[in-house]
Design an enzyme around this catalytic site. Sequence first.
Site, mmCIF file in Angstrom:
data_model
loop_
_atom_site.group_PDB
_atom_site.id
_atom_site.type_symbol
_atom_site.label_atom_id
_atom_site.label_comp_id
_atom_site.label_asym_id
_atom_site.label_seq_id
_atom_site.Cartn_x
_atom_site.Cartn_y
_atom_site.Cartn_z
ATOM 1 N N GLU A 1 28.118 46.984 75.101
ATOM 2 C CA GLU A 1 29.008 46.311 73.946
ATOM 3 C C GLU A 1 28.606 47.036 72.653
ATOM 4 O O GLU A 1 27.426 46.565 72.253
ATOM 5 C CB GLU A 1 28.931 45.037 74.161
ATOM 6 C CG GLU A 1 30.100 44.293 73.369
ATOM 7 C CD GLU A 1 29.613 42.751 72.739
ATOM 8 O OE1 GLU A 1 30.649 42.114 72.586
ATOM 9 O OE2 GLU A 1 28.665 42.539 72.618
ATOM 10 N N ASP B 1 24.666 43.462 75.905
ATOM 11 C CA ASP B 1 25.335 42.543 74.825
ATOM 12 C C ASP B 1 24.878 43.207 73.526
ATOM 13 O O ASP B 1 23.883 43.314 73.103
ATOM 14 C CB ASP B 1 24.974 41.419 75.055
ATOM 15 C CG ASP B 1 25.375 40.275 73.973
ATOM 16 O OD1 ASP B 1 26.612 39.975 74.073
ATOM 17 O OD2 ASP B 1 24.662 39.867 72.884
HETATM 18 C C1 BGC Z 1 29.096 38.248 73.059
HETATM 19 C C2 BGC Z 1 29.388 36.927 72.087
HETATM 20 C C3 BGC Z 1 27.995 36.442 71.723
HETATM 21 C C4 BGC Z 1 27.286 37.524 70.833
HETATM 22 C C5 BGC Z 1 25.845 37.003 70.559
HETATM 23 C C6 BGC Z 1 28.850 39.038 71.630
HETATM 24 O O1 BGC Z 1 28.746 40.216 71.944
HETATM 25 O O2 BGC Z 1 30.290 38.618 73.429
HETATM 26 O O3 BGC Z 1 29.823 35.829 73.050
HETATM 27 O O4 BGC Z 1 28.232 35.322 70.758
HETATM 28 O O5 BGC Z 1 27.304 38.610 71.413
HETATM 29 O O6 BGC Z 1 24.990 37.210 71.671
#
Ligand code: BGC
Length: 479
Positions: free
Chosen positions: A252, A186
Amino acid sequence: MSRIPADPVLYEIYVRSFADSNADGIGDLLGIASKLDYLAELGVDGIWLTPIFESPQFDFGYDVSDYLAVFAEYGTLKDFDFLVAQAHERGIAVILDMILGHTSKAHPWYRDHPDMYIWADQVPNNWVSAFGGSAWSRDEAAGRYYYHRYYPEQPNLNWANPQVRRAMHDVIRFWADRGVDGFRLDALDGIAVDPLLRDEPAADLSLLAGRDQDSWADYWKLEHIHTTNQPQVIDELRALVKAFPDSSFVVEADLPTEALRAYTDVTDSSFAFDFLRAPLDGKVLADVIAGAGTHGNLAWALSNHDQPRLVSRWGRDLAGVAAVLLLTLPGWSFIYQGDEIGMVDGKGGPVAYDRSGRDAVRHPMQWDAAGGFSAGVPWLPYTDPARCNAAAQRGVPGSMLELYKDLISLRRELSGPVEVLTSRSDSLTYRRGAHVIDINLGDESRPAADPGAPVILATGAVTEDGRLPARSATVSLRS
Ligand code: BGC
């Protein structure tokens, strides 16, 4: 050996909204286990579970207070082990969402090891939170300010402190040892920041296309050269891959596709945000998918738990066309739960749960005409189960669900890189080996790219005089 094959199809499960086994209105792990046969029939190679860890849920699990425990409303570790075993029995890999950049303020580290976070005596710079406002909040007890890229309840970890790396590797080991096949990392691009805490410059507003409307609009006004994509990020990724050679990682990192090569060089895949945000324009899409060859193994998604659903964004016909695009690209293709039956965005519930307005894309999965997500009252209401549900589409030719199944099984036959043959704003044709994918985004029919070619999949029937209908796509074998 990774259980995840080359060019996999992954299915994103928004755990809170997928299937509820105990009638409390909230999705859970045993609910997911009960739907594995559906997923096996759909043909996916793996599932990505949004965060399942203990959390006060200010950001629905992206604020973790204990990485080694399952959030009680989702179940127990025993349920998790059961889910993994059941998934593996069906050849379905399990990918967990791993949040390395920040924890919840309620995590004991925040209290017991403040040096694992990022502090300043005064607000030191102009950094903004992705959700708007300053990225610095005052901790009254400490009399200092801490940095948070997201909500104030989500303080950022300080990766300059080697203790953070050790702690996070321990977390990953815990889950890898339980049989987890891979991790979605993430917001990885933001785990390290400029040690000098310098101001970020204003962004070139002309590059904001598609972003000025989203819930991060304020965030995009700055160029995040000091809070994202720092050299340490790649170093940490490399260390992670080295420490866990049997795990797969999909990154990500919300960066332009050209910047993703550094990530795809190190690990399995990285989400192509340029694709996720692309307008419905054949020329733009052609540029983006050409990146499939030059920027390494990309991960493709056209919607997710943060972004509008496909049908709401592109309309019903074009959502089918989008599925063709999504599932014929080499790399990792992600389906967001419910898109395979053509669910639309909802209106949220009586209270706004997410402060950034993302409830609309998180309504419960619609399993049957009555909803079928929960025997109790769903935490967010159903949107339109009588009109759109999985049971009604199963086995029905021409339904969105059957289109997804056909595409997933056809994907196994595709090979070779993407070669764009022609692109116009309302049209896109590309080739993968022996297969030609012909997409008409326009409102009028047009001649098919190769009228004599045998069509093996179509979202709209090609006419006898060889015309591809408006808003439709075909996959054919080259004649
Ligand atoms: C997630 C979100 C989240 C954020 C903070 C993003 O990349 O997909 O849903 O709010 O990261 O963790």
